[in-house]
Design an enzyme around this catalytic site. Structure first.
Site, PDB file in Angstrom:
ATOM      1  CE  LYS A  88      -5.673  -3.558   6.192  1.00 49.77           C
ATOM      2  NZ  LYS A  88      -5.718  -4.758   6.370  1.00 49.77           N
ATOM      3  NE  ARG A 131      -1.998  -1.097   3.576  1.00 48.42           N
ATOM      4  CZ  ARG A 131      -1.668  -0.084   4.414  1.00 48.42           C
ATOM      5  NH1 ARG A 131      -1.874   1.318   4.061  1.00 48.42           N
ATOM      6  NH2 ARG A 131      -1.073  -0.357   5.393  1.00 48.42           N
ATOM      7  CB  SER A 154       1.814  -5.027   8.191  1.00 50.19           C
ATOM      8  OG  SER A 154       2.138  -5.815   7.292  1.00 50.19           O
ATOM      9  NE  ARG A 188       0.548  -8.970   2.319  1.00 53.11           N
ATOM     10  CZ  ARG A 188       0.211  -8.841   3.353  1.00 53.11           C
ATOM     11  NH1 ARG A 188      -0.802  -9.703   4.249  1.00 53.11           N
ATOM     12  NH2 ARG A 188       0.512  -7.758   4.203  1.00 53.11           N
ATOM     13  CE  LYS A 195      -3.637  -7.849  11.370  1.00 50.46           C
ATOM     14  NZ  LYS A 195      -2.073  -7.513  11.231  1.00 50.46           N
ATOM     15  CB  THR A 196      -2.494 -13.900   8.469  1.00 48.53           C
ATOM     16  OG1 THR A 196      -3.470 -12.748   8.095  1.00 48.53           O
ATOM     17  CG2 THR A 196      -3.141 -15.127   7.454  1.00 48.53           C
TER      18      THR A 196
HETATM   19  P1  ATP Z   1      -1.097  -8.230   7.777  1.00 49.37           P
HETATM   20  O1  ATP Z   1      -1.579  -7.086   8.681  1.00 49.37           O
HETATM   21  O2  ATP Z   1       0.093  -7.429   6.898  1.00 49.37           O
HETATM   22  O3  ATP Z   1      -1.875  -9.050   7.019  1.00 49.37           O
HETATM   23  P2  ATP Z   1      -0.480 -10.231   9.889  1.00 49.37           P
HETATM   24  O4  ATP Z   1      -0.416  -9.821  11.283  1.00 49.37           O
HETATM   25  O5  ATP Z   1      -1.468 -11.123   9.426  1.00 49.37           O
HETATM   26  O6  ATP Z   1       0.047  -9.007   8.812  1.00 49.37           O
HETATM   27  P3  ATP Z   1       1.249 -12.513   9.293  1.00 49.37           P
HETATM   28  O7  ATP Z   1       0.927 -12.488   7.862  1.00 49.37           O
HETATM   29  O8  ATP Z   1       0.614 -13.614  10.282  1.00 49.37           O
HETATM   30  O9  ATP Z   1       0.812 -11.025   9.873  1.00 49.37           O
HETATM   31  O10 ATP Z   1       2.818 -12.390   9.509  1.00 49.37           O
HETATM   32  C1  ATP Z   1       3.590 -12.883  10.346  1.00 49.37           C
HETATM   33  C2  ATP Z   1       4.829 -13.570   9.917  1.00 49.37           C
HETATM   34  O11 ATP Z   1       5.742 -13.900  10.557  1.00 49.37           O
HETATM   35  C3  ATP Z   1       4.593 -14.872   8.930  1.00 49.37           C
HETATM   36  O12 ATP Z   1       5.504 -14.938   7.856  1.00 49.37           O
HETATM   37  C4  ATP Z   1       4.968 -15.854   9.946  1.00 49.37           C
HETATM   38  O13 ATP Z   1       5.679 -17.146   9.407  1.00 49.37           O
HETATM   39  C5  ATP Z   1       6.249 -15.139  10.856  1.00 49.37           C
HETATM   40  N1  ATP Z   1       6.388 -15.689  12.122  1.00 49.37           N
HETATM   41  C6  ATP Z   1       7.707 -16.017  12.535  1.00 49.37           C
HETATM   42  N2  ATP Z   1       7.719 -16.195  13.848  1.00 49.37           N
HETATM   43  C7  ATP Z   1       6.367 -15.890  14.409  1.00 49.37           C
HETATM   44  C8  ATP Z   1       5.781 -16.221  15.693  1.00 49.37           C
HETATM   45  N3  ATP Z   1       6.396 -16.674  16.676  1.00 49.37           N
HETATM   46  N4  ATP Z   1       4.397 -15.867  15.759  1.00 49.37           N
HETATM   47  C9  ATP Z   1       3.868 -15.594  14.510  1.00 49.37           C
HETATM   48  N5  ATP Z   1       4.482 -15.257  13.306  1.00 49.37           N
HETATM   49  C10 ATP Z   1       5.722 -15.560  13.062  1.00 49.37           C
HETATM   50 MN    MN Z   2      -2.852 -10.723   7.691  1.00 47.12          MN
END
Ligand code: ATP
Ligand code: MN
Length: 533
Positions: free
Chosen positions: A201, A60, A239, A323, A243-244
């Protein structure tokens, strides 16, 4: 799963000032997949997903996100460098230009809606220049049934034209790309960028205004899932904080991975109908649910494929922000519809690259409000030449770029709801342990998952806690399936003096950031701050 798109209906775009177009209305996911490949805009990966490049933009562009300043928004929006005003006259002129530009071409039209709680539903017509952006809308928004399509009344319009370049001097934009929200005309106008995240978004930002103002609902940048006992958990975080990743838990039903509303009727509902996961270093072993969701119907963005069509998830040569989007039913264990009860547990996720914050701690109500308003995570410089220093990043409500109102509006609502619902609030550091970025390592996903499971299943109810000396956070001294040594961050550092210095420096950053909110905060919230020097 039904692909609710086989329809003989078509629509005219004349009322939008778009003329003589070849309308491709409500194509199925498969048709859009095929069309993308036929037009040379994507290729099929070995896993069956279509892989596209989003072009110049692979993320973004917050500096090019505007809100039209009009009678609806004037007094309510928190104007500044996040919510940048745009004049209604300039908007009308730019809209007409974009409409004219797309006229005479082939366009893809999709009727969809946001909000799994239909009493708060928002009907959206998405008009896109490319088939894959339309497929993204199919994946990410909710899909009306054929019956619902018959008399579908679109409320909002998203006009997405990546190849249209604005002329900043004439059009009033900052540069050639833009994403502009107009609440009076109910339009999200996107041009000059093909990054699909702007589409989801854009609507999220609109809902973040509409929900608190008109629907008595708190919009949240969080994921959500529900356990067998019916208890909902939500995960806030900026980000890359998890979360995901953490909401995709085979033992819990997924409600949604990014955007939810918390209603006045004690429910939580997903705004969306799909997931948009980061795939950098994705592995089947560590993240099987997401890995297996990448199949026909999914769209991979900005990944690199080898000659057999296999994705090299470690290749970040196009971007770190690789993504995939897929409809939520690509995940096996989902809640249908995407609605749960009041949450019992709330997790604030942070990826603290300084390795200072504890991997899990329990927050008081004051700390919960303080950390919500702070919205801390760290930005890691990553692979950029020689830059090894992470920087603190504060984004109010864990999602400031999408929040049109003043952060305290959302914080007040959250505080009240948390109290009424009697939730437990946890701060989870998914970032570094054993030292800062470059010295320590990222917390093992396995341990983070175990800590969350323990918090959800009562595994932290009867254990001893200790207080972090600077952040005042209550840290468990033991946790099922997690080595106790990792629970107190100071213990994981070889050099304790260095830890103390870093912790103090981070506390100072928190304080500096919070100073702009201090006048709005009561004593309880202020009591959630770290200790000052
Ligand atoms: P967005 O808002 O951009 O979608 P998000 O909060 O959904 O971001 P994720 O897509 O879940 O974030 O990204 C977390 C990244 O960190 C992933 O690539 C995951 O494999 C990595 N990671 C490594 N260690 C951890 C951990 N202990 N807990 C969570 N994620 C981890
Ligand atoms: Mn996410």
């Amino acid at each position: 799963m039904v692909d609710n798109n086989q329809t003989t209906k078509t629509v005219s775009l004349k009322e939008y000032g778009i003329e003589n177009v070849k309308v491709q209305y409500q194509l199925s996911s498969q048709e859009l997949h095929d069309k993308t490949i036929e037009l040379g805009q994507g290729v099929e990966a070995a896993n069956g997903a279509v892989a596209v490049n989003t072009g110049e933009f692979t993320g973004r562009s917050p500096k090019d996100r505007f809100i039209v300043r009009d009678s609806i928004t004037e007094d309510k929006v928190w104007w500044g460098n996040i919510n940048i005003p745009f004049s209604p006259e300039k908007f009308d002129a730019l809209y007409d230009k974009v409409a004219k530009y797309i006229s005479g071409k082939e366009v893809f039209v999709r009727d969809s809606y946001a909000c799994a709680d239909r009493t708060r539903g928002l009907n959206i017509r998405v008009v896109t220049e490319t088939p894959w952006a339309n497929m993204f809308a199919h994946n990410m928004f909710l899909r009306p049934t054929e019956e619902e399509l018959k008399d579908f009344d679109p409320e909002w319009l998203i006009l997405n034209v990546p190849s249209f370049m604005a002329d900043p001097e004439i059009d009033g934009t900052r540069q050639h790309n833009f994403a502009i929200l107009n609440f009076s005309r109910k339009i999200v106008l996107i041009g000059g960028t093909g990054y699909t995240g702007e589409i989801k978004k854009g609507i999220f930002s609109a809902l973040n205004f509409i929900m608190p103002v008109d629907k008595n609902t708190l919009p949240m940048h969080c994921s959500a899932n529900v356990g067998d006992n019916g208890e909902t958990a939500i995960f806030f975080g900026l980000s890359g904080t998890g979360k995901t990743t953490l909401s995709a838990d085979p033992d819990r039903k997924l409600i949604g991975d990014d955007e939810h509303g918390w209603t006045s009727e004690n429910s939580v509902f997903n705004f969306e109908g799909g997931c948009y996961a980061k795939v950098i270093n994705l592995s089947q072993e560590h993240e099987p649910d997401i890995y297996n969701a990448i199949k026909r119907g999914a769209i991979l963005e900005n990944v690199v494929l080898d000659k057999n069509g296999d994705v090299d998830f470690a290749d970040t040569s196009i971007t770190q922000n690789t993504r995939v989007s897929y409809p939520i039913y690509h995940i096996n264990n989902i809640q249908e519809p995407s609605v749960g009860h009041n949450p019992k547990n709330i997790f604030f996720l942070t990826a603290d690259a300084f390795g200072v914050l504890p991997p899990i701690s329990k927050l008081t109500p004051g700390q919960a409000a303080y950390h919500f308003i702070s919205g801390y995570t760290a930005k890691v410089a990553g692979t950029e030449e020689g830059v090894n220093e992470p920087t603190p990043n504060f984004s109010a409500c864990f999602g400031a770029p999408f929040m049109p109102l003043h952060p305290t509006k959302y914080a007040e609502m959250l505080s009240k709801k948390m109290k009424d619902a009697g939730v437990n609030v946890w701060l989870v550091n998914t970032g570094w342990t054993g030292g800062p970025y470059g010295v320590g390592s990222r917390m093992k996903l396995k341990y983070t998952r175990a800590m969350i499971a323990a918090a959800l299943e009562g595994g932290l109810k009867d254990v001893e806690f200790e207080k972090h000396p600077i952040f005042n956070l209550m840290m468990p001294k033991s946790c099922p399936n997690v080595p106790s040594e990792v629970l107190n961050p100071r213990e994981t550092w070889a050099d304790k003096d260095k830890y103390d210095a870093k912790a103090k420096a981070l506390a100072k950053s928190f304080k500096e950031n919070f100073s702009k909110y201090e006048s709005y905060a009561n004593d309880e919230i202020l009591s959630g701050a770290p200790i000052s020097e």
